[in-house]
Design an enzyme around this catalytic site. Structure first.
Site, PDB file in Angstrom:
ATOM      1  N   GLU A  14     -18.544   4.755  -0.263  1.00 11.80           N
ATOM      2  CA  GLU A  14     -17.780   4.134  -1.343  1.00 11.80           C
ATOM      3  C   GLU A  14     -18.564   4.036  -2.650  1.00 11.80           C
ATOM      4  OE1 GLU A  14     -18.226   2.925   1.691  1.00 11.80           O
ATOM      5  OE2 GLU A  14     -16.245   3.127   2.599  1.00 11.80           O
ATOM      6  N   ARG A  47      -1.559  -4.497   3.879  1.00 13.67           N
ATOM      7  CA  ARG A  47      -1.180  -3.617   4.988  1.00 13.67           C
ATOM      8  C   ARG A  47       0.226  -3.892   5.521  1.00 13.67           C
ATOM      9  NH1 ARG A  47      -1.517  -3.973  10.700  1.00 13.67           N
ATOM     10  NH2 ARG A  47      -1.630  -1.929  11.655  1.00 13.67           N
ATOM     11  N   ARG A  90       0.842  -1.214   0.000  1.00 14.18           N
ATOM     12  CA  ARG A  90       0.000   0.000   0.000  1.00 14.18           C
ATOM     13  C   ARG A  90       0.869   1.252   0.000  1.00 14.18           C
ATOM     14  NH1 ARG A  90      -1.656   1.443   6.121  1.00 14.18           N
ATOM     15  NH2 ARG A  90      -0.154   0.105   7.157  1.00 14.18           N
ATOM     16  N   HIS A 126      -5.188  -3.131   2.460  1.00 16.02           N
ATOM     17  CA  HIS A 126      -5.663  -3.955   3.589  1.00 16.02           C
ATOM     18  C   HIS A 126      -6.381  -5.199   3.101  1.00 16.02           C
ATOM     19  CE1 HIS A 126      -4.680  -0.109   5.273  1.00 16.02           C
ATOM     20  NE2 HIS A 126      -4.747  -0.595   6.494  1.00 16.02           N
TER      21      HIS A 126
END
Lengths: 271, 322
Positions: free
Chosen positions: B64, B173, B16, B115
């Site tokens: 979202e 992550r 990420r 994640h």
């Protein structure tokens, strides 16, 4: 110069006849919510929007998104009468391979701005376009037509919140407030009142008009254009099935095609 | 026979984080790139972009569906939008919008989920994403990728920006060991052979690539010649690399930090069935949700470490036709 109202009214009658013929010939479709939106689309396409049918992807054009995609017969007819797409194929609506798909499909009709039909998504699309236009310094404006049943979708309120937050004043939401959805009257399915107050509470400059009166629509669009720093919502009070006596305010004609006999009757009324 | 490639697997940044840095670089080169985020920019690392290009960064709050659809609207109007959130939220909560606003009209939208998998650790299953690759692959025309380390993430984010069409990239992550050290070309849909081998092939992506390398090292000690492929692109799958693995090694183990159902492994199995049937084993999450815990504890408990890959190789070799 605004177009004379008499001219727009004559066009509205042509569009209504197209809608009845298209849906009657297809044997399925959504006449009620197409007929309620005729004046709004005629005013936009024949009087107000800066568009060029010869150059449908002109970067500085105004855009129209039919978020209530099931009402596509009114959009197809208006676009065809305006010269964006062929009139002689209108009666292929909903047939295999037709450019006039059951809900607007940009793959088949590239002069559309978006593929819609899954309710609640058009305002987000329009706001995204508005933000891109603002970033690029284009003066174009985007108009999104929503159904009153459609605004039961949660995404509409996500987009409403973001439109005010990002001050997207080049986008106008128009709610076709015809009070009927598929299963019946909106107040029996899921009440949306107080509709205008909801949009005001979400930070939109909100107007209420008679959605069948050309002068009122024009005035509201002018006011929206003059409103800076916040987006505008026009709540257009309309009649579902407007123009055909037995379809007006009749939930049956949300999503039922007229029979051949009903089609004949409707076309007679629209002469 | 050339010497077997050795990997040191030195500690590296999370994928990420590599994504966040890549976005800034791409943003400098291409003014059409815009970024959308849903109140997770400090975690998705799009905050780097927001800092350098505040005018091209759009905050959507915790919404979202609206974010994905507005990204599509921007794409229609000529922008190259990257929409980012945790994989679980970007894909699951935005799925209907990915379907109708992005996939169906083939909008030029890039969705980057962070994640992913269970290695997020303590936050638990509501934040973990074990289904999104399956969902993203079910969308016609989507490119779906799961890079393994810093260099491959940066290269594939860049490839996504240059590619015209919808893309989903899955990032993680935790810190990811370094696998690539420059000079490698990454292409969408082209697997990378990390270790040569002839007895069995491990096809892995994401953080399972490092585990596959570790497994191949252990097996090499036992005299098992293991080929390792980094299948960074799940869709479109590298048909030729899979066919060759099946034909030349006759046994395949897939490894991914995702549900086995609908994941990379079953997509490989489909290709194997269509081209050169061979014995296969599948490492992934087995029809369950995980729990809270340290990432390394979870990967151990749910069978996603080198030990599990080694065991799967032994099983598949037992079933391999000689």
């Amino acid at each position: 110069m605004p177009k004379p109202v008499a001219e727009l009214q004559a066009l509205a009658k042509v569009i209504r006849r197209d809608i009845i013929e298209m849906i009657g010939t297809a044997g399925s479709g959504h006449p009620g919510g197409s007929l309620s939106a005729v004046e709004i689309l005629v005013e936009l396409y024949f009087d107000f929007m800066r568009i060029d049918p010869k150059n449908p992807k002109w970067p500085d054009r105004d855009r129209f998104i039919l978020s209530k995609g099931h009402a596509c017969p009114v959009l197809y007819s208006v676009m065809a009468e305006a010269g964006f797409c062929p009139k002689d194929q209108l009666n292929t609506l909903r047939k295999l391979g037709s450019i006039y798909q059951g809900h607007p499909d940009i793959r088949f009709l590239p002069s559309l701005e978006a593929s819609t039909g899954s309710l609640g998504e058009g305002l987000s699309l329009g706001l995204g376009m508005g933000l891109a236009d603002r970033l690029d310094g284009r003066r174009c404006r985007t108009y999104v037509l929503l159904g009153d049943g459609e605004i039961q979708e949660g995404q509409v309120w996500e987009s409403a919140m973001s439109g005010a937050f990002h001050k997207v004043d080049n986008v106008v939401a128009i709610v076709d407030y015809n009070r009927i959805q598929l299963d019946g009257f909106v107040h029996d399915i899921m009440e949306v009142k107080p509709l205008a107050d909801k949009w005001r509470a979400f930070g939109w400059h909100t107007l209420e008009i008679d959605g069948h009166d050309f002068a009122s629509i024009r005035k509201a669009l002018d006011e929206a254009q003059a409103t800076k720093g916040q987006p505008t919502c026009i709540v257009a009070h309309t009649v579902k099935g407007k123009g055909v006596s037995f379809m007006e305010n009749n939930p049956k004609f949300h999503g039922t095609a007229p029979t051949p006999a009903e089609m004949e009757l409707a076309l007679k009324e629209l002469q | 026979m050339p010497a077997r490639t050795k990997y040191e697997l030195k500690p590296g940044p999370a994928t990420r984080e590599a994504f966040g840095h890549a976005l800034v670089q791409i943003g400098r080169e291409n003014p059409a790139v815009v970024v959308c985020d849903a109140d997770l920019s400090k975690s998705t690392m799009t905050a780097f972009f927001a800092k350098e290009f505040p005018d091209r960064f759009f905050s959507y709050g915790i919404a979202e569906a609206n974010m994905v659809a507005q990204a599509a609207g921007m794409a229609y109007a000529g922008k190259v939008p990257f929409a980012s959130s945790f994989s679980a939220f970007a894909v699951n909560k935005g799925f209907e919008q990915l379907r109708v606003c992005v996939a169906y009209p083939r909008a030029n939208v890039k969705v980057v989920g962070t994640h992913s998998g269970i290695s997020i650790g303590e936050d638990g299953p509501s934040q973990m994403s074990v289904e999104e690759t399956s969902l993203a692959c079910s969308l016609p025309g989507f490119v779906v990728m799961a890079p393994a380390d810093e260099a491959s993430t940066k290269a594939l984010v860049r490839a996504a920006a240059a590619y015209r069409g919808p893309v989903f990239i899955r990032t993680g992550r935790p810190k990811a060991p370094l696998i690539y050290n420059g000079g490698r070309r990454f292409e969408i849909g082209k697997a990378i052979e990390l270790v040569e081998g002839s007895d069995v092939t491990i096809i892995a992506n994401g953080l399972m690539v490092a585990e596959a390398i570790r497994a191949s090292d252990a097996l090499d000690q036992e005299g098992v010649s293991v080929r390792v492929l980094d299948m960074h692109t799940v869709k479109p799958l590298d048909r030729e690399a899979v066919r060759r693995a099946a034909a030349e090694t006759g046994a395949i183990v897939t490894a991914e930090e995702h549900m086995v159902d609908g994941g990379m492994g079953v997509r490989v199995a489909q290709l194997v069935a269509e081209t050169q049937p061979c014995a296969m084993e599948f490492i992934g999450i087995r029809d369950t949700y995980a729990e809270s815990g340290k990432p390394e504890e979870l990967l151990d408990k749910y069978g996603l470490i080198a030990r599990d890959v080694v065991a799967a190789v032994r099983r598949v070799l037992g079933r391999k036709r000689h």
